[in-house]
Design an enzyme around this catalytic site. Sequence first.
Site, PDB file in Angstrom:
ATOM      1  N   GLY A 601       0.836  -1.202   0.000  1.00 58.41           N
ATOM      2  CA  GLY A 601       0.000   0.000   0.000  1.00 58.41           C
ATOM      3  C   GLY A 601       0.862   1.239   0.000  1.00 58.41           C
ATOM      4  O   GLY A 601       2.063   1.186   0.258  1.00 58.41           O
ATOM      5  N   GLY A 603       0.624   5.551   0.898  1.00 66.97           N
ATOM      6  CA  GLY A 603      -0.151   6.704   1.366  1.00 66.97           C
ATOM      7  C   GLY A 603       0.594   7.973   1.045  1.00 66.97           C
ATOM      8  O   GLY A 603       1.606   7.960   0.348  1.00 66.97           O
ATOM      9  N   ASP A 719      -8.048  11.650  11.682  1.00 69.22           N
ATOM     10  CA  ASP A 719      -8.016  11.220  10.273  1.00 69.22           C
ATOM     11  C   ASP A 719      -8.773   9.907  10.090  1.00 69.22           C
ATOM     12  O   ASP A 719      -8.261   8.950   9.486  1.00 69.22           O
ATOM     13  CB  ASP A 719      -6.559  11.097   9.804  1.00 69.22           C
ATOM     14  CG  ASP A 719      -6.459  11.113   8.275  1.00 69.22           C
ATOM     15  OD1 ASP A 719      -7.438  11.549   7.626  1.00 69.22           O
ATOM     16  OD2 ASP A 719      -5.422  10.694   7.747  1.00 69.22           O
TER      17      ASP A 719
END
Length: 885
Positions: A601, A603, A719
């Site tokens: 992943g 970000g 967040d």
Amino acid sequence: MSADLAAQFAQLEEDHPVLRQPVCLVVLGADNGARAALVAALLGEPLLPLAAPSGTARRWPPLVVRGACDNFAVMLQERNGLRRQTDLVVRDTERGRLLEPPCLAELGLADTDGTCVWVNVGLNHPLLRGDHVRLVVAPTHQAATVHCFLEDVVPVFLHGTAANCLSEQERAELGDLHRITGGQAVFFAAPIDSPAEPAGSAPPPQLSLHWPHRARPGRRPGVAPARGSPEPAVVARPPPGPLLLQLRAIGYEFSTCPPASLGQSVDELFQSCQLVAGSAGMLAFAPYLRTCLQLQLLRAAHQVNKALNQLLRAFILSAFDMAREIQITPRRLQYARQTEAELFSSVMAIADSNQLHMSQMVNRACVSMRDELLSQAAMYQFRDVEVSETGAIRSARQLQQCTAEIQNLLLAALNRAVAGQLVGSVDYMQERLVGTLQRCLLSLEAHDDGGSGEASNALKQILNSAYSLEISVETSSSVITSLWEWLKQLLDVMPWKTPPCVDALWRRKVATEMLDNINELRLSRVICSQLRDRLRRAHEAFVRSIGRLEAQLDGRLEQTERDRLRMKKLHAPHVARLALQAAAYVDAARFGVPQLAREIGRGQYGVVYSSGEWAGRRDWAVKSVIPPDDRHWNDLSMEYFYTRSLPDHERIVNIRGLVIDYNYSHSRMSAALLLMERLQTDLYLGIQDGLDLPTRLRIALDVAQGARFLHSQGLIHRDIKLKNVLLDNANRGKLTDLGFCKPEAMISGSVVGTPIHMAPELFSGQYDHSVDVYAFGVLLWYILSNDVRMPDVYEQCDNKNDLWKCVKRGLRPSRPRHCSDLGWELVTACWRGEPRHRPLFGVVELKLHQMLDQLEAVPADQQPPPPAAEAPAALDGSAVIPCWS
Ligand SMILES: Nc1ncnc2c1ncn2[C@@H]1O[C@H](COP(=O)(O)OP(=O)(O)OP(=O)(O)O)[C@@H](O)[C@H]1O
């Protein structure tokens, strides 16, 4: 020390009992001066006389040097076994070191008559502290006796020579030593340039030390090689030619350089010397030494990290206190002003307008207390007048005094009663309120240096004005006048004009007369004007002093805010960064740098990889972050601190380890590698792949529980969004990415988060934990929509500023299809514009439970359609979500 680290240490020590034994540096050599120079090189200061005569001079007796607390002490061990402490105790209280070296020469050791067997010295020196290391200086010809000192210690032999060439005698002695120690490693020290300088003046001489070669495996009893330790890498640094040949001839072999694998600080330790040495047995010693040093470094880093974390915790607590003070002080001032003003005007209102009320009070007091007052008067014992047993007095003057005493008795009681009624009639003078106001003033005045409690005093004046009304002789002069009239009549009717008998009957009569003649109206007029006057003065004093107090507190609060900001932006991040480095060191030393495998992943701030084995496990996700500058490193350090200080919670993905890779991807850039448990996927991908409604609601509940836990720890996530909810194999959710997570007191209005999920008040900089509830509302909207696409209403916005304007105006996504009333109520409650009106996560949890219960009660055929039919899943998150979301 964390439990697992402590356990590791314990295990290590159990595997290697030798780790518990102190290291004994055994300094040998045929030459007194060479040994003195070697000791001076080791300690960094001359302990023995450097100018000791060489060669033939009588050798010193063995010397044992251990750590001592605060002084330098010498003891002589004599043949009869008794220890005698010499008079010589030299202290330097500041540095705790010996003041007047070399002092052993002054003891006459060089000329000792043989009665002395060895000398014990206690020395406050960093090398010897804690008795982990001790030093023995032994004459070589007594090598056999070396064993006396070597029980239960790990010996390290060092041999000092006066020249780069051995004398006959030295060769013989070294031969003995080789034999006696069974080939044990010996470090050799020879002068690099010139021989030793004369005593006293010079710094410790520079020596060349020679490091032993990794030779045939041989092990001294008690010296166990550390299991699993790699062999030391050795490269050449031979001793000077002739010496090398001589030593080789005796049997010592030499490597080419000190073990490269020792830590940097060890390299530094030996940097000033040339290190090489010879013999077998080093194989056992080097790994041992390395393990010891690593262990020490690990322990030290761990302790440093612990201390820094404590410091940081203290910083954060004090930030909380400061923030609280900044918030609460103006409110306290306001409360004090308001309450005093109300108190003042209430009492003033009575004094101003209500004389009738006051006279009623006086009247009520007189009536209700009449009987009690009369009997008090009857039983009254005069204080200042001599009265016979029958009540006889001698003069009219005494009679006047008696009357005055009775009068005072009555007036005092009336004072109390009227004041009591007055107090009872004013709300603000009820004890509770007055008490609160007083406490409030006390806390405000706690930091008032010059004021000495002026406002409190003024308040007391106001209270006193009410409590101690003075019904004085003047105020009740009508009573006195009538009393005198009555007394005169009494005297006139007396046949011999003698004073009457002031017995109980007389006292009662006087009191009755006085009470009957009280003019309540007049009395109350006087009381009121007296009260008004006092109140006004006290109130003015109060207003003045509270104004002064406010000005002073303003200055103080500005300073507090400056301190808070400095602490938040400078001191705390600085300490956090040091703590991060220490923690990273510990993890790297224990488990090494994790190998990054497949990318799983990506970000905004880092890339997430799977990893190879680390700390005995393989299921890691490693997030690599490369902070571009100091500020980002500091931010990361603070975040790491918050995350690591959180207790474990099954709905939170916690960071388990951290390593700093100082040469990330061979780029010479430093990356922080954050290790966490690896989960299956995130909620964004989960919804795209298809999850049924009960599963999605269950995940929403998991998120609410995680967020509630964070709030209970005083933290705000800031967040919450689909990608920050990770799913395990069983599709249970965990909140991750605590990057923006902070305690409220450490937040200074920074605008962070993901635009769609950001509560409107975030932009004002004044916000609290309810921003997470707002973000959760948006997340729940996605969950109930079963779609990861941007809500239609927000699609219209051109950029994030546009979006925020709409959000501030109250624009929200529309109700998803198939959304239950309960679900929609919850979503809309969570994203309310007014933070106070949003529910707490505890309430959110309850509602979600209700929704799940409701869902269970619905027969399967009536449940909302499966995801595929409900909304087309987006093919790729980045394609459907504009980059600014
Ligand atoms: N512990 C983990 N286990 C499995 N996958 C993970 C883990 N942590 C992160 N990921 C995956 O990596 C992706 C990126 O994670 P990361 O935390 O770096 O960024 P983000 O939260 O998506 O964005 P940003 O950090 O910019 O807010 C996540 O969306 C998730 O799919």
